[in-house]
Scaffold this active site. Sequence first.
Site, PDB file in Angstrom:
ATOM      1  CD  GLU A  60      -1.512  -2.598   1.574  1.00  0.00           C
ATOM      2  OE1 GLU A  60      -2.313  -3.307   1.623  1.00  0.00           O
ATOM      3  OE2 GLU A  60      -0.455  -3.147   2.426  1.00  0.00           O
ATOM      4  N   PRO A 268      12.484 -12.565  -1.867  1.00  0.00           N
ATOM      5  CG  PRO A 268      13.162 -13.780   0.323  1.00  0.00           C
ATOM      6  CD  PRO A 268      13.569 -12.484  -1.197  1.00  0.00           C
ATOM      7  NE  ARG A 269       3.955  -7.571   0.083  1.00  0.00           N
ATOM      8  CZ  ARG A 269       4.001  -6.825  -0.721  1.00  0.00           C
ATOM      9  NH1 ARG A 269       4.991  -7.007  -1.917  1.00  0.00           N
ATOM     10  NH2 ARG A 269       3.306  -5.800  -0.603  1.00  0.00           N
ATOM     11  CG  MET A 308      13.623  -4.458   2.790  1.00  0.00           C
ATOM     12  SD  MET A 308      12.316  -5.852   2.793  1.00  0.00           S
ATOM     13  CE  MET A 308      11.072  -5.022   2.789  1.00  0.00           C
ATOM     14  N   GLY A 309      13.551  -1.898  -0.877  1.00  0.00           N
ATOM     15  CA  GLY A 309      13.813  -1.009  -1.725  1.00  0.00           C
ATOM     16  C   GLY A 309      13.941  -0.823  -3.250  1.00  0.00           C
ATOM     17  CG  ASN A 334       1.600  -4.630  -8.611  1.00  0.00           C
ATOM     18  OD1 ASN A 334       0.708  -4.260  -9.526  1.00  0.00           O
ATOM     19  ND2 ASN A 334       2.239  -2.967  -8.461  1.00  0.00           N
ATOM     20  N   PRO A 335       1.204  -7.622 -10.376  1.00  0.00           N
ATOM     21  CG  PRO A 335      -0.421  -8.160 -11.517  1.00  0.00           C
ATOM     22  CD  PRO A 335      -0.152  -7.031 -10.641  1.00  0.00           C
TER      23      PRO A 335
END
Length: 422
Positions: A60, A268-269, A308-309, A334-335
């Site tokens: 988000e 990884p998320r 990250m990022g 998100n694709p």
Amino acid sequence: MARVFYTLIYALLLPVFVARLWWRGRLNPGYRQRIHERFALFRQRPPANGLWLHAVSVGETLAAAPLVSQFRARYPACPVIVTTTTPTGSEQVQRLFGDDVLHVYLPYDLPVFWQLFLKRMRPGLLVVMETELWPNLLAACERESIPVMLANARLSEKSARGYRKFSALTFPMLQRLSLVAVQNAVDGQRFLGLGLAQERLEVTGSVKFDVSVPDDIEQQGQLLRAQWGSERPVLALASSHAGEDELLLSLYPALAQQIPGLLLLLIPRHPERFAAVAEAARAGGLPTALRSENRVAADTQVYVADSMGEMLRLLASADLVLVGGSLIPHGGHNPIEPAALGKATLMGPHHMNFAAIAESLQERGALALVSADPADLQQQLLHYLERADERQAMGGAGRRAVAENRGAVNRLTQLCAGFLKL
């Protein structure tokens, strides 16, 4: 009356919520930090009538980034407050905006905390990204005459059925929303079916199509590939969850047998899974390198992005992208990002969180759906890895689809300015 019972139960469960934060802090220490903010205890006091935007976590926050950037560029004198729920979301806010926005955690949903929060923050508008509705939050905003807009909203049929079961809570919440800006008309009809008034519905499209792609992103991707071996084919699993990395690792030997030099890029998320994913790869006997080590040997077969990022840079280095969260019953991620980069993009069967976007990309030939069955998935991955011309066609279709669907951020910025009378 339903909200009274909700509040009582929530208050009784508050010690459990705090204990859960402490428990999750074993793997991610961020959950144990700044807990006081979740009780609306903080020193910040921005100027009144600012834009308050709530983004739950990383996804988000990334979706909100173009909106925040455009709003700040147009209205630099208007303060911006961003709240998140997770520490990874907090880190993303600080990485993207630094001190340009005021950031704190979202308080627990009890009236006393909202009284403290709103008294100190004095926002002019609350924008909630996607679908994160809290009964006491909305009631407090109504009491203080603060308009609330649900932006980039989506509502799957499964979620709509869940809301219907608790209509005594959900119907009043919908009545307290000033505007629901949905991603597409299908989701809009679901909101109307739950009781939202037609005049409070606006179809703006998805802000995720307004993804900002740096001009040098292809060069960044090529620099990464140069570390690995520029000619090596790269299969990326993006935003993966437990069970998905392990599935790809189990398929890798057979894939590598057919695709010489194949590098498996695992992203990884959640950061608390970085070490576990690397360990799983090594336990399978696969030579593994970590992004944090910045060293890749010639025989490296698995590359774990423990950072990250860097999603766009990592995706720019791939030949084929499989979007995570879709091989397990999570709902998918998100694709649009790989499509915007011109990458051949695949999603598994569990993509309900992005169903409309996936369908739109699929219709344009920019995305293909694959199976979660190991044998079928193996054959489908081989199909795309062996066909460079098909991957190139999918990538080109993805770029065109993203370009055609841009514009949601501009519409949302105008709506925010209207509510704030800027």
